[in-house]
Design an enzyme around this catalytic site. Structure first.
Site, PDB file in Angstrom:
ATOM      1  N   HIS A   1       0.774  -0.868   0.002  1.00 19.46           N
ATOM      2  CA  HIS A   1      -0.081   0.069  -0.244  1.00 19.46           C
ATOM      3  C   HIS A   1       0.728   0.997  -0.017  1.00 19.46           C
ATOM      4  O   HIS A   1       0.687   2.041  -0.163  1.00 19.46           O
ATOM      5  CB  HIS A   1      -1.089   0.046   0.993  1.00 19.46           C
ATOM      6  CG  HIS A   1      -1.447  -1.260   0.730  1.00 19.46           C
ATOM      7  ND1 HIS A   1      -1.132  -2.159   2.331  1.00 19.46           N
ATOM      8  CD2 HIS A   1      -3.147  -1.657   0.392  1.00 19.46           C
ATOM      9  CE1 HIS A   1      -2.641  -3.217   1.761  1.00 19.46           C
ATOM     10  NE2 HIS A   1      -3.599  -2.679   1.408  1.00 19.46           N
TER      11      HIS A   1
ATOM     12  N   HIS B   1       1.216  -1.712  11.569  1.00 16.30           N
ATOM     13  CA  HIS B   1       1.040  -1.095  10.150  1.00 16.30           C
ATOM     14  C   HIS B   1      -0.641  -0.170   9.781  1.00 16.30           C
ATOM     15  O   HIS B   1      -1.000  -0.894  10.042  1.00 16.30           O
ATOM     16  CB  HIS B   1       0.694  -2.608   8.656  1.00 16.30           C
ATOM     17  CG  HIS B   1       2.019  -3.237   9.638  1.00 16.30           C
ATOM     18  ND1 HIS B   1       2.973  -3.642   8.983  1.00 16.30           N
ATOM     19  CD2 HIS B   1       2.462  -3.791  10.360  1.00 16.30           C
ATOM     20  CE1 HIS B   1       3.968  -4.613   8.576  1.00 16.30           C
ATOM     21  NE2 HIS B   1       3.255  -4.507   9.869  1.00 16.30           N
TER      22      HIS B   1
ATOM     23  N   GLN C   1       7.378  -6.688   6.560  1.00 14.27           N
ATOM     24  CA  GLN C   1       7.497  -6.890   7.937  1.00 14.27           C
ATOM     25  C   GLN C   1       8.807  -8.353   7.804  1.00 14.27           C
ATOM     26  O   GLN C   1       9.593  -8.589   8.632  1.00 14.27           O
ATOM     27  CB  GLN C   1       7.163  -6.918   8.621  1.00 14.27           C
ATOM     28  CG  GLN C   1       7.559  -7.265  10.017  1.00 14.27           C
ATOM     29  CD  GLN C   1       6.545  -6.665  11.458  1.00 14.27           C
ATOM     30  OE1 GLN C   1       5.715  -6.265  11.200  1.00 14.27           O
ATOM     31  NE2 GLN C   1       6.907  -7.442  12.667  1.00 14.27           N
TER      32      GLN C   1
HETATM   33 ZN    ZN Z   1       0.049  -2.575   3.533  1.00 11.85          ZN
END
Ligand code: ZN
Length: 209
Positions: A103, A169, A141
């Site tokens: 994103h 997040h 991650q």
């Molecule tokens: Zn994301």
């Protein structure tokens, strides 16, 4: 990699981001993309508050993705020392900021990095810099955790490396499931941390303490 297609980045012009008098350009192509994005979301890039936003975004993105231009070797240089030491070294609570590759939204938190030296140690501040080399890229991650562990193994050939990352997040907090209080913990164990439950237990004790 042709990520840095402009020459602007190599020698960024020096000026104040908020100086509305200057017509200086940092990265013309990137700024034009940001301007298009502003229009697309229903904004007016020519209004005063947004006039320099494309430039600021271009600069911010350069910084936030500067890990692409860094290598672990660059940051470590010669900060690896021979030392008769085989006791566990832990650097706890290394704060980091990264961006998820799904994103392009931030995720951030703390990394704990431990290793069991094999008569070679590294300057402690360098461990935090290694974290930044990989955090300042588009990431997930899990990969960030593994890359830090593998870099430590490569540089130090230690008996073992453990990396634990606890992060929040924005893509979960601000959108989608909107879970503000969830955090994600990932770990990467190498060498004796993987093979030896006692090393792992000692690590967990020390991290808690
Ligand atoms: Zn994301």
């Amino acid at each position: 990699m042709n990520k840095r297609i402009t020459s602007a980045r190599a020698t960024p012009p020096i000026f104040d981001d908020y100086d509305t008098e200057t017509e200086a350009v940092y990265d013309a192509e990137f700024e034009s993309i940001v301007r298009q994005m502003l229009v697309r979301i229903g904004e007016h890039p020519e209004r005063e508050g947004l006039r320099r936003t494309p430039l600021r975004v271009a600069k911010a993105m350069d910084f936030l993705t500067s890990g692409y231009d860094m290598t672990v070797q660059d940051v470590v240089r010669n900060a690896v020392f021979e030392e008769q030491c085989e006791e566990m070294v832990i650097v706890k609570d290394i704060e980091f900021y990264s961006m998820c590759e799904h994103h392009i939204l931030p995720f951030f938190g703390k990394a704990h990095v431990a290793y069991l030296p094999n008569n070679k140690v590294i300057g402690l501040s360098k461990i935090a810099r290694i974290v930044d080399v990989f955090a300042r890229r588009l990431q997930v991650q899990e990969r960030l955790t593994n890359q830090i562990a593998d870099a430590m193994m490569d540089i130090l050939s230690p008996h073992g490396v453990a990396v634990i990352i606890n992060a929040s997040h924005f893509c979960m907090m601000m959108r989608g499931v909107q879970k503000q209080n969830s955090s994600t913990i990932t770990s990467a164990m190498r060498g004796s941390f993987r093979e030896n439950a006692r090393s792992r237990a000692e690590l967990m004790d020390l991290i808690k303490g």
